[in-house]
Design a protein around this motif. Structure first.
Motif, PDB file in Angstrom:
ATOM      1  N   ASP A 160       0.843  -1.302  -0.080  1.00 19.92           N
ATOM      2  CA  ASP A 160      -0.034   0.096   0.057  1.00 19.92           C
ATOM      3  C   ASP A 160       0.826   1.257   0.084  1.00 19.92           C
ATOM      4  O   ASP A 160       2.233   1.292  -0.073  1.00 19.92           O
ATOM      5  N   GLU A 161       0.384   2.338   0.164  1.00 22.37           N
ATOM      6  CA  GLU A 161       0.874   3.643   0.149  1.00 22.37           C
ATOM      7  C   GLU A 161       0.371   4.536   1.514  1.00 22.37           C
ATOM      8  O   GLU A 161      -0.921   4.649   1.222  1.00 22.37           O
ATOM      9  N   VAL A 162       1.183   4.848   2.295  1.00 19.43           N
ATOM     10  CA  VAL A 162       0.821   5.722   3.374  1.00 19.43           C
ATOM     11  C   VAL A 162       1.447   6.850   3.541  1.00 19.43           C
ATOM     12  O   VAL A 162       2.701   6.952   3.746  1.00 19.43           O
ATOM     13  N   HIS A 163       0.720   8.205   3.363  1.00 22.61           N
ATOM     14  CA  HIS A 163       1.597   9.497   3.342  1.00 22.61           C
ATOM     15  C   HIS A 163       2.462   9.347   2.346  1.00 22.61           C
ATOM     16  O   HIS A 163       3.675   9.801   2.629  1.00 22.61           O
ATOM     17  N   ASN A 164       2.330   8.973   1.233  1.00 23.39           N
ATOM     18  CA  ASN A 164       3.190   8.874   0.213  1.00 23.39           C
ATOM     19  C   ASN A 164       4.412   8.050   0.291  1.00 23.39           C
ATOM     20  O   ASN A 164       5.604   8.085  -0.449  1.00 23.39           O
ATOM     21  N   VAL A 165       4.429   7.166   1.380  1.00 23.58           N
ATOM     22  CA  VAL A 165       5.526   6.001   1.557  1.00 23.58           C
ATOM     23  C   VAL A 165       5.030   4.708   0.906  1.00 23.58           C
ATOM     24  O   VAL A 165       3.827   4.243   1.564  1.00 23.58           O
ATOM     25  N   LEU A 166       5.687   4.153   0.187  1.00 21.96           N
ATOM     26  CA  LEU A 166       5.491   2.649  -0.398  1.00 21.96           C
ATOM     27  C   LEU A 166       5.673   1.707   0.869  1.00 21.96           C
ATOM     28  O   LEU A 166       6.834   1.712   1.290  1.00 21.96           O
ATOM     29  N   ILE A 167       4.595   1.031   1.383  1.00 17.85           N
ATOM     30  CA  ILE A 167       4.932  -0.110   2.238  1.00 17.85           C
ATOM     31  C   ILE A 167       4.669  -1.347   1.918  1.00 17.85           C
ATOM     32  O   ILE A 167       3.909  -1.659   0.931  1.00 17.85           O
ATOM     33  N   VAL A 168       5.518  -2.370   2.337  1.00  9.21           N
ATOM     34  CA  VAL A 168       5.353  -3.804   2.247  1.00  9.21           C
ATOM     35  C   VAL A 168       5.518  -4.484   3.330  1.00  9.21           C
ATOM     36  O   VAL A 168       6.126  -4.282   4.260  1.00  9.21           O
ATOM     37  N   GLN A 169       4.712  -5.616   3.402  1.00  2.94           N
ATOM     38  CA  GLN A 169       4.845  -6.673   4.302  1.00  2.94           C
ATOM     39  C   GLN A 169       4.686  -8.105   3.923  1.00  2.94           C
ATOM     40  O   GLN A 169       3.573  -8.437   3.301  1.00  2.94           O
ATOM     41  N   PRO A 170       5.728  -9.032   4.032  1.00  2.00           N
ATOM     42  CA  PRO A 170       5.642 -10.387   3.158  1.00  2.00           C
ATOM     43  C   PRO A 170       4.947 -11.466   3.873  1.00  2.00           C
ATOM     44  O   PRO A 170       5.188 -12.397   3.559  1.00  2.00           O
ATOM     45  N   GLY A 171       4.248 -11.247   4.926  1.00  9.73           N
ATOM     46  CA  GLY A 171       3.625 -12.458   5.690  1.00  9.73           C
ATOM     47  C   GLY A 171       4.739 -13.155   6.730  1.00  9.73           C
ATOM     48  O   GLY A 171       5.721 -12.241   7.121  1.00  9.73           O
ATOM     49  N   HIS A 172       4.597 -14.406   6.790  1.00  9.21           N
ATOM     50  CA  HIS A 172       5.742 -15.145   7.727  1.00  9.21           C
ATOM     51  C   HIS A 172       6.184 -16.531   7.097  1.00  9.21           C
ATOM     52  O   HIS A 172       5.454 -16.970   6.021  1.00  9.21           O
ATOM     53  N   GLN A 173       7.077 -17.202   7.808  1.00  7.00           N
ATOM     54  CA  GLN A 173       7.153 -18.669   7.459  1.00  7.00           C
ATOM     55  C   GLN A 173       7.825 -18.755   5.989  1.00  7.00           C
ATOM     56  O   GLN A 173       7.751 -19.766   5.577  1.00  7.00           O
ATOM     57  N   ALA A 174       8.301 -17.742   5.539  1.00  6.80           N
ATOM     58  CA  ALA A 174       8.848 -17.661   4.305  1.00  6.80           C
ATOM     59  C   ALA A 174       7.946 -18.412   3.180  1.00  6.80           C
ATOM     60  O   ALA A 174       8.242 -19.226   2.199  1.00  6.80           O
ATOM     61  N   GLN A 175       6.457 -17.770   3.260  1.00  5.25           N
ATOM     62  CA  GLN A 175       5.650 -18.148   2.243  1.00  5.25           C
ATOM     63  C   GLN A 175       5.733 -17.256   1.120  1.00  5.25           C
ATOM     64  O   GLN A 175       5.140 -17.434   0.111  1.00  5.25           O
ATOM     65  N   ARG A 176       6.074 -15.939   1.446  1.00  3.03           N
ATOM     66  CA  ARG A 176       6.279 -15.025   0.388  1.00  3.03           C
ATOM     67  C   ARG A 176       7.503 -13.971   0.569  1.00  3.03           C
ATOM     68  O   ARG A 176       7.769 -13.826   1.781  1.00  3.03           O
ATOM     69  N   ALA A 177       7.821 -13.288  -0.468  1.00  4.11           N
ATOM     70  CA  ALA A 177       8.819 -12.278  -0.262  1.00  4.11           C
ATOM     71  C   ALA A 177       8.203 -11.114  -0.981  1.00  4.11           C
ATOM     72  O   ALA A 177       7.407 -11.037  -1.983  1.00  4.11           O
ATOM     73  N   ALA A 178       8.659 -10.000  -0.290  1.00  2.00           N
ATOM     74  CA  ALA A 178       7.927  -8.790  -1.229  1.00  2.00           C
ATOM     75  C   ALA A 178       9.059  -8.085  -2.139  1.00  2.00           C
ATOM     76  O   ALA A 178      10.303  -8.020  -1.790  1.00  2.00           O
ATOM     77  N   LYS A 179       8.574  -7.769  -3.132  1.00  2.87           N
ATOM     78  CA  LYS A 179       9.311  -7.199  -4.073  1.00  2.87           C
ATOM     79  C   LYS A 179       8.888  -5.759  -4.268  1.00  2.87           C
ATOM     80  O   LYS A 179       7.984  -5.389  -4.510  1.00  2.87           O
ATOM     81  N   VAL A 180       9.835  -4.693  -4.301  1.00  5.54           N
ATOM     82  CA  VAL A 180       9.547  -3.182  -4.494  1.00  5.54           C
ATOM     83  C   VAL A 180      10.620  -2.938  -5.638  1.00  5.54           C
ATOM     84  O   VAL A 180      11.765  -3.306  -5.926  1.00  5.54           O
ATOM     85  N   THR A 181       9.849  -2.283  -6.471  1.00  9.47           N
ATOM     86  CA  THR A 181      10.812  -1.826  -8.030  1.00  9.47           C
ATOM     87  C   THR A 181      10.548  -0.293  -8.060  1.00  9.47           C
ATOM     88  O   THR A 181       9.386   0.272  -7.906  1.00  9.47           O
ATOM     89  N   LEU A 182      11.653   0.245  -7.968  1.00 10.10           N
ATOM     90  CA  LEU A 182      11.733   1.802  -8.173  1.00 10.10           C
ATOM     91  C   LEU A 182      12.215   2.276  -9.614  1.00 10.10           C
ATOM     92  O   LEU A 182      13.396   1.761  -9.978  1.00 10.10           O
ATOM     93  N   GLN A 183      11.519   3.007 -10.130  1.00  8.16           N
ATOM     94  CA  GLN A 183      12.108   3.724 -11.344  1.00  8.16           C
ATOM     95  C   GLN A 183      12.734   4.850 -11.198  1.00  8.16           C
ATOM     96  O   GLN A 183      11.975   5.959 -10.595  1.00  8.16           O
ATOM     97  N   LEU A 184      13.881   5.049 -11.443  1.00 12.62           N
ATOM     98  CA  LEU A 184      14.702   6.433 -10.711  1.00 12.62           C
ATOM     99  C   LEU A 184      15.143   7.059 -12.206  1.00 12.62           C
ATOM    100  O   LEU A 184      15.344   6.691 -13.221  1.00 12.62           O
ATOM    101  N   ILE A 185      14.974   8.498 -12.098  1.00  8.19           N
ATOM    102  CA  ILE A 185      15.406   9.314 -12.966  1.00  8.19           C
ATOM    103  C   ILE A 185      16.710  10.243 -12.425  1.00  8.19           C
ATOM    104  O   ILE A 185      16.513  10.830 -11.258  1.00  8.19           O
ATOM    105  N   LYS A 186      17.762  10.722 -13.119  1.00  8.18           N
ATOM    106  CA  LYS A 186      18.481  11.550 -12.863  1.00  8.18           C
ATOM    107  C   LYS A 186      18.698  13.163 -13.692  1.00  8.18           C
ATOM    108  O   LYS A 186      18.291  12.969 -14.643  1.00  8.18           O
ATOM    109  N   ASN A 187      17.932  14.113 -13.035  1.00  2.37           N
ATOM    110  CA  ASN A 187      17.782  15.494 -13.642  1.00  2.37           C
ATOM    111  C   ASN A 187      18.892  16.542 -13.005  1.00  2.37           C
ATOM    112  O   ASN A 187      19.698  15.855 -12.288  1.00  2.37           O
TER     113      ASN A 187
END
Length: 545
Positions: free
Chosen positions: A264-291
């Motif tokens: 989800d997103e809370v106050h413009n912060v991307l948040i993740v939580q992957p459960g427990h017992q190694a049933q899932r991993a959380a993947k975050v992908t950031l597209q970055l630009i340099k200006n």
């Protein structure tokens, strides 16, 4: 690989900057609350399960093919939780830690200290940190004498090949002293995680000049992600919402501890939580630009990668084999039997919580005999607890008593006992006149069956048709009404004695006796000594509609 959730989030990049000089994609993989699960089975009966680091390893290898420079972070509660890790800690700790060996193999960039990291004592944790080929981060876990981060690094800086600087701050729930054996943390102090974030995020931004700030917090959410309404008492155990709300400059917040599955997103912060017992991993992908003003996030997205149907990594399986062999032999060692060729098997866990079961009475009796306390309480921790068959092995003990709790005898008033019984009676939903059901708050966001206690040494009735908080009419002790102003010695596990599970009435009460052995060892020792154990119940409590 199945994606259970996926949600894209775009940041408000400055639209006035016209010239985009470079772009880059950054991948972050978070694991959390693995709790010692390596192999895809449950140790109670070796039934195959869709979980474990061996399966996660396959996902991590696949993600590295897509992005060789991804960041891999474990968010805590790695070292404890299965018979394999228990056996290693108690009997095999002269060998390298299997959880660390596998983490090194998978090339983790960092790990965060979780509350269960302390369960086997500080020397055990320190040895695990020493064996790790990556830093353990926790800005909020401090040396009591110096007030400096005990494990050395509050954060780490990862500079990408294009010059983009990523800061990763580690935080640990500071509620640990309310649960942990004091001997395990006597050298430590725990700083408020929210205040710690307010102190260290500016350091990353202003001193270290990082472009991207990732906070990995072994803690969860105390408020509804959409409304901001409190979902639990604000004890400080979980502060993730407040961190998003009150700490500026955070781009991504990796969370855990609650065993929830979140994107989800809370106050413009991307948040993740992957459960427990190694049933899932959380993947975050950031597209970055340099200006003209540096690197920024133009787009951020998250998804949960499930191990469902994923083959186990053969290297992890092979690495684990020696530990697994020792564990399985230990688990199948017979230690005693139930008398008269009977058993203490649990066929219906809910029924065992509304009508006294021999297994529950047995645990309470063991606690009372070992401690000398006249009153005891315990829980049926998990719906997978099967009780004891006629012939009992170590597997039966550790698969039923799944936590490394110790016992404490505390002195409490009759008023405290009544308050605790009202708290435990809240486990049942408001009564509809038809059937008794579990209160949904004990099922979501995670099952909390371990917070429903059953007592021995007193007599009581839970009347579910009454409002929550007014379900206990009378309590008797030795045939007489319990005196509200009198004090009584009660034995319980150290988690409950510290007030864990919202049992605030126990917090800070005088400790009459501390029994530092793990309860599973106490139970095993009791069975070994008695050789045969009884199955009787005295029906000292009941639940009625």
């Amino acid at each position: 690989m199945s994606n259970d959730y996926k949600q894209n989030k775009r940041s408000n990049t400055d639209k006035t900057v016209q010239q985009v000089q470079q772009t880059h994609q950054l991948t972050i993989i978070e694991t959390s609350d693995i709790h010692g699960n390596i192999l895809p089975h449950w140790y109670g009966n070796n039934e195959a399960m869709e979980m474990g680091m061996a399966k996660l390893a396959t996902i991590i290898h696949e993600e590295r093919k897509k992005d060789p420079h991804l960041l891999l972070i474990d968010n805590g509660d790695l070292l404890q939780g299965t018979p394999l890790t228990y056996h290693h800690a108690k009997y095999n700790h002269h060998k390298p830690n299997p959880m660390i060996a596998i983490s090194n193999y998978l090339q983790y960039d960092a790990a965060i200290i979780g509350n269960h990291e302390f369960n086997y004592g500080l020397p055990y944790l320190e040895q695990a940190v020493k064996e790790s080929q990556f830093p353990w981060l926790s800005a909020s876990t401090l040396h009591k004498e110096t007030s400096q981060p005990y494990f050395g690094q509050p954060y780490m800086i990862k500079e990408l090949e294009n010059g983009c600087k990523v800061g990763i701050l580690g935080l640990t729930t500071h509620y640990i002293p309310n649960w942990e054996n004091p001997k395990h943390i006597k050298k430590l102090a725990f700083e408020d995680a929210l205040q710690c974030a307010k102190k260290w995020v500016p350091v990353l931004k202003e001193k270290e000049k990082v472009d991207i700030v990732i906070v990995s917090y072994h803690g969860g959410f105390e408020k509804d992600l959409k409304t901001g309404k409190e979902t639990e008492p604000l004890t400080g155990e979980n502060q993730a919402y407040q961190i998003c709300e009150e700490v500026s400059g955070i781009d991504v917040l990796l969370t855990g501890h609650q065993h929830r599955e979140l994107i989800d997103e809370v106050h413009n912060v991307l948040i993740v939580q992957p459960g427990h017992q190694a049933q899932r991993a959380a993947k975050v992908t950031l597209q970055l630009i340099k200006n003209d003003i540096g690197w920024h996030i133009s787009e951020k997205s998250g998804e949960l990668l499930s191990v469902q149907g994923i083959p186990a990594d053969p290297t992890v399986i092979k690495m684990t084999e020696p530990y697994e062999t020792d564990t399985q032999q230990w688990l199948d060692k017979p230690i005693g039997e139930v008398a008269n060729n009977k058993d203490m098997l649990i066929t219906d866990p809910f029924e065992a919580r509304i009508k006294e079961h021999p297994f529950i009475q047995f645990i309470n009796v063991v606690q009372m005999e070992v401690s000398g306390a006249p009153i005891s309480c315990t829980s049926l921790f998990d719906n997978r607890s099967l009780g004891f068959p006629t012939h009992i092995t170590m597997r039966d003990v550790v698969s039923n008593y799944i936590y490394p709790n110790t016992l404490q005898v505390i002195k409490v008033s009759g008023k405290d006992i009544k308050a605790a019984l009202e708290q435990t009676a809240a486990y049942f939903a408001p009564y509809d006149g038809r059937q008794i059901e579990v209160n949904p708050t004990y099922l979501d966001p995670k099952p909390q069956h371990y917070n429903y206690d059953m007592w021995e040494g007193i007599e009581y009735t839970i009347q579910v048709q009454r409002p929550i908080g007014k379900r206990i009419e009378s309590i008797t002790y030795n045939g007489k009404l319990l005196e509200m102003d009198e004090h009584y010695d009660v034995v319980m596990n150290n988690y409950r004695a510290s007030g864990g599970g919202n049992y605030d009435m126990f917090q800070g009460k005088p400790i009459v006796k501390d029994i530092p052995l793990d309860v599973s060892e106490i139970i095993a020792d009791y069975i070994i000594e008695k050789k045969k154990i009884d199955v009787s119940v005295n029906h000292n409590w009941k639940v009625i509609g």
